[in-house]
Design a protein around this motif. Structure first.
Motif, PDB file in Angstrom:
ATOM      1  N   LYS A 114       0.862  -1.187   0.000  1.00  0.00           N
ATOM      2  CA  LYS A 114       0.000   0.000   0.000  1.00  0.00           C
ATOM      3  C   LYS A 114       0.893   1.230   0.000  1.00  0.00           C
ATOM      4  N   PRO A 115       0.423   2.308  -0.569  1.00  0.00           N
ATOM      5  CA  PRO A 115      -0.832   2.452  -1.299  1.00  0.00           C
ATOM      6  C   PRO A 115      -0.697   1.953  -2.741  1.00  0.00           C
ATOM      7  N   LEU A 116      -1.825   1.547  -3.309  1.00  0.00           N
ATOM      8  CA  LEU A 116      -1.844   1.134  -4.714  1.00  0.00           C
ATOM      9  C   LEU A 116      -1.477   2.334  -5.575  1.00  0.00           C
ATOM     10  N   ASP A 117      -0.654   2.107  -6.592  1.00  0.00           N
ATOM     11  CA  ASP A 117      -0.268   3.192  -7.497  1.00  0.00           C
ATOM     12  C   ASP A 117      -0.207   2.651  -8.923  1.00  0.00           C
ATOM     13  N   GLU A 118       0.169   3.507  -9.849  1.00  0.00           N
ATOM     14  CA  GLU A 118       0.207   3.105 -11.253  1.00  0.00           C
ATOM     15  C   GLU A 118       1.204   1.974 -11.504  1.00  0.00           C
ATOM     16  N   ALA A 119       2.324   1.975 -10.791  1.00  0.00           N
ATOM     17  CA  ALA A 119       3.302   0.900 -10.952  1.00  0.00           C
ATOM     18  C   ALA A 119       2.696  -0.432 -10.515  1.00  0.00           C
ATOM     19  N   SER A 120       1.923  -0.419  -9.442  1.00  0.00           N
ATOM     20  CA  SER A 120       1.249  -1.637  -8.973  1.00  0.00           C
ATOM     21  C   SER A 120       0.230  -2.112 -10.006  1.00  0.00           C
ATOM     22  N   LEU A 121      -0.494  -1.174 -10.609  1.00  0.00           N
ATOM     23  CA  LEU A 121      -1.464  -1.549 -11.649  1.00  0.00           C
ATOM     24  C   LEU A 121      -0.760  -2.174 -12.847  1.00  0.00           C
ATOM     25  N   ALA A 122       0.418  -1.668 -13.172  1.00  0.00           N
ATOM     26  CA  ALA A 122       1.187  -2.247 -14.277  1.00  0.00           C
ATOM     27  C   ALA A 122       1.597  -3.679 -13.940  1.00  0.00           C
ATOM     28  N   ILE A 123       1.954  -3.935 -12.694  1.00  0.00           N
ATOM     29  CA  ILE A 123       2.315  -5.293 -12.262  1.00  0.00           C
ATOM     30  C   ILE A 123       1.098  -6.209 -12.364  1.00  0.00           C
ATOM     31  N   ILE A 124      -0.051  -5.734 -11.896  1.00  0.00           N
ATOM     32  CA  ILE A 124      -1.277  -6.529 -11.966  1.00  0.00           C
ATOM     33  C   ILE A 124      -1.594  -6.878 -13.418  1.00  0.00           C
ATOM     34  N   THR A 125      -1.535  -5.884 -14.288  1.00  0.00           N
ATOM     35  CA  THR A 125      -1.831  -6.101 -15.708  1.00  0.00           C
ATOM     36  C   THR A 125      -0.865  -7.111 -16.304  1.00  0.00           C
ATOM     37  N   HIS A 126       0.413  -6.952 -15.994  1.00  0.00           N
ATOM     38  CA  HIS A 126       1.437  -7.863 -16.517  1.00  0.00           C
ATOM     39  C   HIS A 126       1.183  -9.289 -16.038  1.00  0.00           C
ATOM     40  N   MET A 127       0.931  -9.464 -14.761  1.00  0.00           N
ATOM     41  CA  MET A 127       0.699 -10.808 -14.216  1.00  0.00           C
ATOM     42  C   MET A 127      -0.568 -11.442 -14.784  1.00  0.00           C
ATOM     43  N   ARG A 128      -1.599 -10.657 -14.979  1.00  0.00           N
ATOM     44  CA  ARG A 128      -2.841 -11.190 -15.558  1.00  0.00           C
ATOM     45  C   ARG A 128      -2.631 -11.591 -17.015  1.00  0.00           C
ATOM     46  N   ASN A 129      -1.856 -10.824 -17.755  1.00  0.00           N
ATOM     47  CA  ASN A 129      -1.609 -11.126 -19.167  1.00  0.00           C
ATOM     48  C   ASN A 129      -0.732 -12.378 -19.352  1.00  0.00           C
ATOM     49  N   ARG A 130      -0.006 -12.741 -18.310  1.00  0.00           N
ATOM     50  CA  ARG A 130       0.867 -13.936 -18.399  1.00  0.00           C
ATOM     51  C   ARG A 130       0.052 -15.215 -18.507  1.00  0.00           C
ATOM     52  N   HIS A 131      -1.186 -15.207 -18.042  1.00  0.00           N
ATOM     53  CA  HIS A 131      -1.970 -16.434 -18.162  1.00  0.00           C
ATOM     54  C   HIS A 131      -3.218 -16.230 -19.006  1.00  0.00           C
ATOM     55  N   ALA A 132      -3.308 -15.101 -19.694  1.00  0.00           N
ATOM     56  CA  ALA A 132      -4.491 -14.828 -20.522  1.00  0.00           C
ATOM     57  C   ALA A 132      -4.411 -15.608 -21.818  1.00  0.00           C
TER      58      ALA A 132
END
Length: 132
Positions: A114-132
């Motif tokens: 915490k706190p959530l920021d744009e860098a964290s959102l980029a990590i989330i997006t990257h991790m989600r795309n790894r198994h999409a």
């Protein structure tokens, strides 16, 4: 953009800040907030074919049921949920043991501070795309 995000955190300020970051980034069509693990579990259709959240942002330290308790309750459903929802720990904890423990849960895709920021959102997006 993901369809639905659950924020599970008992800290109102953290929930507000996390929601604002998600909204400003246009990250999700729907953002649902829960101040307890029980409330989030009651809203999750674990045994029904209703839509699940795509992403869960989970705090670890909450009264009554912790984030760890929440993950333990999901354990019997991991096989059915894997690939359908991703849990990201969002915590103020800096304990290395917490990050190591999170690796024991297949649904946990990342450990964020915490706190959530744009860098964290980029990590989330990257991790989600790894198994999409």
């Amino acid at each position: 953009m993901v369809s639905k995000v659950y924020i599970i955190d008992d800290d109102d300020i953290s929930v507000y800040l996390t929601s604002m970051v998600l909204e400003q980034a246009g990250f999700a069509a729907e953002i649902h907030t829960y101040t307890s693990a029980d409330d989030a579990l009651a809203a999750m259709p674990l045994t029904e074919p209703a839509p699940l959240p795509d992403v869960i942002l989970l705090d670890l330290n909450m009264p009554f049921k912790s984030g760890w308790d929440f993950l333990e309750i999901l354990r019997p459903y991991e096989g059915a949920l894997k690939g359908k929802l991703d849990v990201f720990i969002l915590t103020s904890s800096i304990a290395v043991s917490d990050k190591e423990q999170s690796l024991d849960y297949p649904l946990v895709r990342g450990f964020l501070h915490k706190p959530l920021d744009e860098a964290s959102l980029a990590i989330i997006t990257h991790m989600r795309n790894r198994h999409a």
